[in-house]
Write a protein that holds these residues in place. Structure first.
Motif, PDB file in Angstrom:
ATOM      1  N   SER A 143       0.843  -1.197   0.000  1.00 24.07           N
ATOM      2  CA  SER A 143       0.000   0.000   0.000  1.00 24.07           C
ATOM      3  C   SER A 143       0.875   1.243   0.000  1.00 24.07           C
ATOM      4  N   GLY A 144       0.291   2.387  -0.281  1.00 23.89           N
ATOM      5  CA  GLY A 144       1.060   3.620  -0.298  1.00 23.89           C
ATOM      6  C   GLY A 144       0.191   4.842  -0.097  1.00 23.89           C
ATOM      7  N   ARG A 145       0.722   5.820   0.643  1.00 27.70           N
ATOM      8  CA  ARG A 145       0.068   7.118   0.815  1.00 27.70           C
ATOM      9  C   ARG A 145       1.091   8.198   0.504  1.00 27.70           C
ATOM     10  N   SER A 146       0.652   9.285  -0.100  1.00 33.70           N
ATOM     11  CA  SER A 146       1.563  10.399  -0.361  1.00 33.70           C
ATOM     12  C   SER A 146       0.814  11.714  -0.287  1.00 33.70           C
ATOM     13  N   ARG A 176       4.501   7.233   2.405  1.00 33.28           N
ATOM     14  CA  ARG A 176       4.664   6.144   3.356  1.00 33.28           C
ATOM     15  C   ARG A 176       3.849   4.937   2.898  1.00 33.28           C
ATOM     16  N   VAL A 177       4.190   3.783   3.443  1.00 37.61           N
ATOM     17  CA  VAL A 177       3.385   2.584   3.247  1.00 37.61           C
ATOM     18  C   VAL A 177       2.132   2.639   4.107  1.00 37.61           C
ATOM     19  N   ASP A 190       2.109   6.466   9.579  1.00 35.60           N
ATOM     20  CA  ASP A 190       3.477   6.972   9.555  1.00 35.60           C
ATOM     21  C   ASP A 190       3.603   8.321   8.839  1.00 35.60           C
ATOM     22  N   MET A 191       2.522   8.789   8.238  1.00 34.42           N
ATOM     23  CA  MET A 191       2.558  10.071   7.529  1.00 34.42           C
ATOM     24  C   MET A 191       2.598  11.235   8.524  1.00 34.42           C
ATOM     25  N   PRO A 192       3.379  12.285   8.232  1.00 34.42           N
ATOM     26  CA  PRO A 192       3.313  13.487   9.065  1.00 34.42           C
ATOM     27  C   PRO A 192       2.006  14.222   8.822  1.00 34.42           C
ATOM     28  N   ARG A 197      13.122   7.229   3.547  1.00 33.19           N
ATOM     29  CA  ARG A 197      13.518   7.389   2.146  1.00 33.19           C
ATOM     30  C   ARG A 197      14.051   6.056   1.617  1.00 33.19           C
ATOM     31  N   ALA A 198      13.867   5.836   0.324  1.00 34.09           N
ATOM     32  CA  ALA A 198      14.461   4.653  -0.291  1.00 34.09           C
ATOM     33  C   ALA A 198      15.978   4.779  -0.321  1.00 34.09           C
TER      34      ALA A 198
END
Length: 450
Positions: A177-180, A202-203, A207-209, A433-434
């Motif tokens: 999953s992913g959020r941005s 983030r996945v 965990d997102m700010p 970060r990757a």
């Protein structure tokens, strides 16, 4: 039938069709993805988009030849046609004796991705929730004194499921999953307009700010760029801010890619076992980092992934290899294969981390005396064979160890082999970060400004 069972069924159907069509070996990938994105401007919805679908891909190998085909339609007729077309294409392809699937004993045994925690179990956000997050980020950016407007604030969510299977017996899959969220703020107007941005992904949503944090950062960065002008021309130290420092290490990683080395198109092709970074620096890849989007238990050829050191104490330890490039170079694969539905495997990296320093970014700026802090880059001219390097840049000019004014429209140049052995790292190693790379100070580069 679960979604994974459906994807596994499609992959196995592709393998069966390939065998019937005459392939010696085959591997198949089935991918299902869904994504929603929204853009907000002026507090209102500017654009919304939803995309979803299933894509299938097949690679066949026949007498040292290979071919890849893909489709977004997956009926039995389409699968049979794909296999026939792939085998026909492979018969016309050039022979490469390094091509071939992994031997059964090479395949990953632990394929359960649960330990990586790559799939947010919470409900998917609604378009309205994404819009609200983008609106909050925009409002926070506009609240920064000096911000003229916000070009866009964007939020997105995605889910992907992948299944990989081969005629060698490998069969496994995983979900992700992913959020941005991001915002682009503008200060000034006309020819004096400057912009900057901030964004995070983030996945897991947890965990997102907060959106306000991203918006404030975008606005602050834009305002700091007001009144930018060209810097002087000459040889100066350059500090790559942590926002862009990963691009510098990315050039090293690209040069250590087995595909480039095998072609002779790498400025590191003769550097195995030699110093490529200063003593004390490690460059570590860790594909098992939990809750990071690039993590994986196995690569695109079914080999078990594992942490490894690309650079140890400044010395280059090895290349990044898939099976074919490893065979070309007489080495074992580093389980680094990546691929899409319509392409063959190729070496690639996942989560990288460079050893941070023990001093702050501001300390390094004070030590510079006079030089350039780079915060954004555009364009690229890098000679893959020699390492000669030239890029457009923007950031801040430093006088007497302090930031004096913002700069734009300049070019920075040097040679990567010489640059990288002269780096000094700050202690600001970024999270999530990757490529986790701190700010990097490089001595004696050329700046071409006004």
């Amino acid at each position: 039938m679960t979604e994974f069972q459906r994807l596994e069924g499609l992959a196995q159907a592709l393998l069966t069709a390939a065998a019937k069509a005459g392939a010696d070996q085959a591997d198949a990938i089935a991918l299902e993805a869904a994504a929603v994105s929204v853009d907000v401007r002026g507090g209102r919805l500017e654009h919304a988009e939803r995309a979803e679908g299933v894509e299938i891909g097949l690679r066949v190998l026949l007498g040292g030849r290979q071919a890849c085909v893909s489709a977004s339609e997956h009926s039995a007729g389409t699968i049979a046609e794909m296999a026939a077309r792939a085998v026909a294409m492979a018969r016309e392809a050039p022979v490469d004796d390094t091509l071939g699937l992994a031997e059964p004993e090479q395949l990953a045994r632990a394929t359960d991705p649960a330990m990586l925690d790559l799939n947010d179990a919470g409900p998917d956000p609604s378009p309205e929730e994404l819009q609200e997050a983008a609106r909050r980020a925009e409002a926070a950016a506009l609240a920064i004194t000096g911000v003229a407007t916000v070009e866009s604030a964007s939020a997105s969510h995605s889910r992907r499921r992948i299944w990989l299977a081969g005629s060698n017996g490998f069969s496994a899959g995983y979900g992700r999953s992913g959020r941005s969220l991001s915002a682009i703020a503008i200060t000034g107007e006309g020819l004096g307009m400057e912009r900057d941005w901030a964004g995070e992904s983030r996945v897991h949503a947890a965990d997102m700010p907060p959106p306000e944090e991203i918006g404030r950062l975008a606005g602050t960065r834009a305002v700091e760029r007001a009144g930018a002008r060209k810097p002087p021309t000459g040889a100066f130290p350059i500090l790559y801010d942590e926002r862009v420092a990963s691009s510098l290490i990315g050039h090293l990683v690209s040069a250590a890619n087995g595909s480039a080395v095998a072609r002779g198109a790498s400025w590191l092709r003769q550097a195995l076992g030699e110093a490529v970074l200063p003593p004390g620096f490690d460059l570590r890849e860790d594909p098992h980092r939990p809750r990071h989007g690039a993590s994986r238990m196995f690569d695109a050829e079914g080999l078990a992934t594992a942490p490894r050191l690309i650079v140890r104490d400044g010395v280059l330890q090895g290349w990044t290899l898939d099976l074919a490039t490893g065979r070309k170079l007489g080495m074992a694969s580093t389980a680094s294969a990546m691929r899409g539905p319509g392409s063959p495997p190729a070496p690639g990296i996942t989560n990288l981390e460079l050893t941070p320093g023990d001093r702050g970014r501001d300390d390094l700026i004070r030590d510079m005396g006079r030089g350039l802090v780079v915060t954004s880059m555009l364009g690229s001219s890098v000679n893959a064979t020699t390492g000669d390097y030239s890029r457009g840049a923007a950031g801040f000019w430093v006088e007497n160890g302090e930031i004096a004014y913002p700069v734009n429209e300049c070019t920075i140049a040097g040679n990567l082999r010489e640059m990288l052995v002269r780096i000094t790292a700050a202690d600001d190693l970024p999270d999530w970060r990757a490529m986790r790379v701190p700010s990097l100070l490089v001595e004696g580069m050329t700046v071409a400004g006004g």
